[in-house]
Design an enzyme around this catalytic site. Structure first.
Site, PDB file in Angstrom:
ATOM      1  N   HIS A  22       0.840  -1.208   0.000  1.00  0.00           N
ATOM      2  CA  HIS A  22       0.000   0.000   0.000  1.00  0.00           C
ATOM      3  C   HIS A  22       0.872   1.254   0.000  1.00  0.00           C
ATOM      4  O   HIS A  22       2.061   1.204   0.309  1.00  0.00           O
ATOM      5  CB  HIS A  22      -0.929   0.025   1.224  1.00  0.00           C
ATOM      6  N   ASP A  45       0.554   5.003   1.899  1.00  0.00           N
ATOM      7  CA  ASP A  45      -0.204   5.431   3.085  1.00  0.00           C
ATOM      8  C   ASP A  45      -1.355   6.382   2.743  1.00  0.00           C
ATOM      9  O   ASP A  45      -1.173   7.393   2.041  1.00  0.00           O
ATOM     10  CB  ASP A  45       0.732   6.098   4.104  1.00  0.00           C
ATOM     11  N   HIS A  56       4.683   0.232   0.186  1.00  0.00           N
ATOM     12  CA  HIS A  56       5.420  -0.551   1.160  1.00  0.00           C
ATOM     13  C   HIS A  56       4.571  -1.683   1.711  1.00  0.00           C
ATOM     14  O   HIS A  56       3.353  -1.732   1.518  1.00  0.00           O
ATOM     15  CB  HIS A  56       5.989   0.341   2.277  1.00  0.00           C
ATOM     16  N   ARG A 106       4.760   5.899  13.676  1.00  0.00           N
ATOM     17  CA  ARG A 106       4.705   6.504  12.340  1.00  0.00           C
ATOM     18  C   ARG A 106       4.298   7.968  12.448  1.00  0.00           C
ATOM     19  O   ARG A 106       3.357   8.288  13.184  1.00  0.00           O
ATOM     20  CB  ARG A 106       3.686   5.736  11.501  1.00  0.00           C
TER      21      ARG A 106
HETATM   22  O1  LIG Z   1       5.102  -1.904  10.064  1.00  0.00           O
HETATM   23  C1  LIG Z   1       5.693  -1.395   9.111  1.00  0.00           C
HETATM   24  O2  LIG Z   1       6.865  -1.645   8.836  1.00  0.00           O
HETATM   25  C2  LIG Z   1       4.955  -0.461   8.210  1.00  0.00           C
HETATM   26  C3  LIG Z   1       3.661  -0.021   8.807  1.00  0.00           C
HETATM   27  C4  LIG Z   1       2.764   0.643   7.833  1.00  0.00           C
HETATM   28  O3  LIG Z   1       2.820   0.404   6.672  1.00  0.00           O
HETATM   29  C5  LIG Z   1       1.788   1.633   8.279  1.00  0.00           C
HETATM   30  O4  LIG Z   1       1.564   1.806   9.476  1.00  0.00           O
HETATM   31  O5  LIG Z   1       1.211   2.288   7.415  1.00  0.00           O
HETATM   32 FE   LIG Z   2       1.942   2.093   5.642  1.00  0.00          FE
END
Ligand SMILES: O=C(O)CCC(=O)C(=O)O
Ligand SMILES: [Fe+2]
Length: 307
Positions: free
Chosen positions: A102, A104, A259, A274
């Protein structure tokens, strides 16, 4: 007259198409405008930057760092932030893993331009983050397919379970899903987005892109086309696999990457935080901008006041 010589940051490439890392840059201290400009330049080129041994030990360090690149978004349009920290989203394995490709928050009309992730608790093995260049994917398309992609628009929505634990025994799965979809967003984005700083084109799809906007095409058919395009994004050549160390921050350009967080750590605790930087409304190759269909993203985009 004294001349101040700024240090040239040395990023080491992690692959030909995406990713670079730097060790020992102190993100716990304030960065100079020149350093920030060098990081932005490196982000434009490499799309995902890994800062190791970064002296980044608190949410405040992460928020200050992210804030160098623009106003921050709220932690998430629907999911709760870390207590008392409106810009910080907890990414906790207790709540599942983002093991789905995805970009974000693409279900809103102005998704974040960039995201930062900071390591807090790491599993003994696994738990990497995979980041893909959607520009590499676009360039790899055969001419005919690339020209076709240039004309397409996709509907992105959050009414989709990418971050919800697949394990039905997981106690709060249903609760998480309700929180994630408590406001229903739908946005039409061009399938090919032009990066506003570099002019580079990339496939702007990912997990929230649920169907194409083509009158007369069934949902199954449109998903087949999206699947075909998505296969170019996830080609190993376009992907960097970022492993995590304590005291590490990753910054990626959310306008031109996707990602995926593989669930490969056998239920060990894994925590990151994040913080995302507010973004512009995407523009396609013909100059037209994305449009919101459902859901008001104005409160999400209201910038968070930094302390
Ligand atoms: O856990 C991760 O490495 C990425 C997390 C993620 O993609 C998000 O929180 O949007
Ligand atoms: Fe993400």
């Amino acid at each position: 007259m004294t001349t101040i010589t700024e240090t040239k940051l040395e990023f080491t490439k992690l692959g030909s198409r995406i990713g670079a890392e730097i060790r020992g840059l102190d993100l716990g201290a304030e960065l100079s405008p020149d350093t920030i400009a060098q990081i932005r330049e490196a982000l434009n080129v490499h799309k995902a930057l890994v800062f190791r041994e970064a002296n980044v030990r608190s949410d405040e360090d992460q928020v200050r760092f992210a804030g160098y690149f623009g106003p921050l978004t709220k932690a998430h349009p629907t999911v709760a932030s870390v207590d008392g920290k409106p810009a910080v989203l907890p990414v906790d394995s207790e709540n599942g893993s983002a093991n789905n490709w995805h970009t974000d928050v693409t279900f809103v009309v102005n998704p974040p331009q960039a995201s930062t992730l900071r390591s807090i608790t790491l599993p003994a093995y696994g738990g990497e983050t995979l980041i893909a260049s959607s520009a590499g994917a676009y360039r790899d398309l055969p001419d005919e397919l690339r020209n076709f992609a240039d004309t397409l628009w996709a509907i992105h929505t959050n009414d989709y379970d990418y971050s919800v634990p697949k394990n039905l025994e997981h106690a709060n799965a249903e609760e998480r899903r309700k929180e994630f979809t408590r406001i229903h967003f739908e946005t039409a984005h061009p399938v090919v987005r032009v990066h506003p700083l570099t002019g580079e084109r990339g496939l702007f799809i990912g997990g929230f892109a649920q169907r194409l906007r083509i009158v007369g095409l069934s949902n199954t058919e449109s998903r087949d086309i999206l699947r075909l395009l998505q296969a170019y994004v996830t080609r190993p050549e376009n992907v960097v696999r970022v492993d995590w160390e304590p005291d590490q921050l990753v910054l990626f350009d959310n306008r031109i990457t996707q990602h995926y967080a593989p669930d490969n750590y056998d239920g060990q605790p894994r925590k990151l935080n994040r913080v995302t930087i507010a973004g512009d409304v995407p523009v396609g190759v013909d100059g037209r901008s994305s449009t919101a269909i459902k859901g008001d993203s104005s409160t999400y985009s209201e910038t968070v006041v930094l302390h």
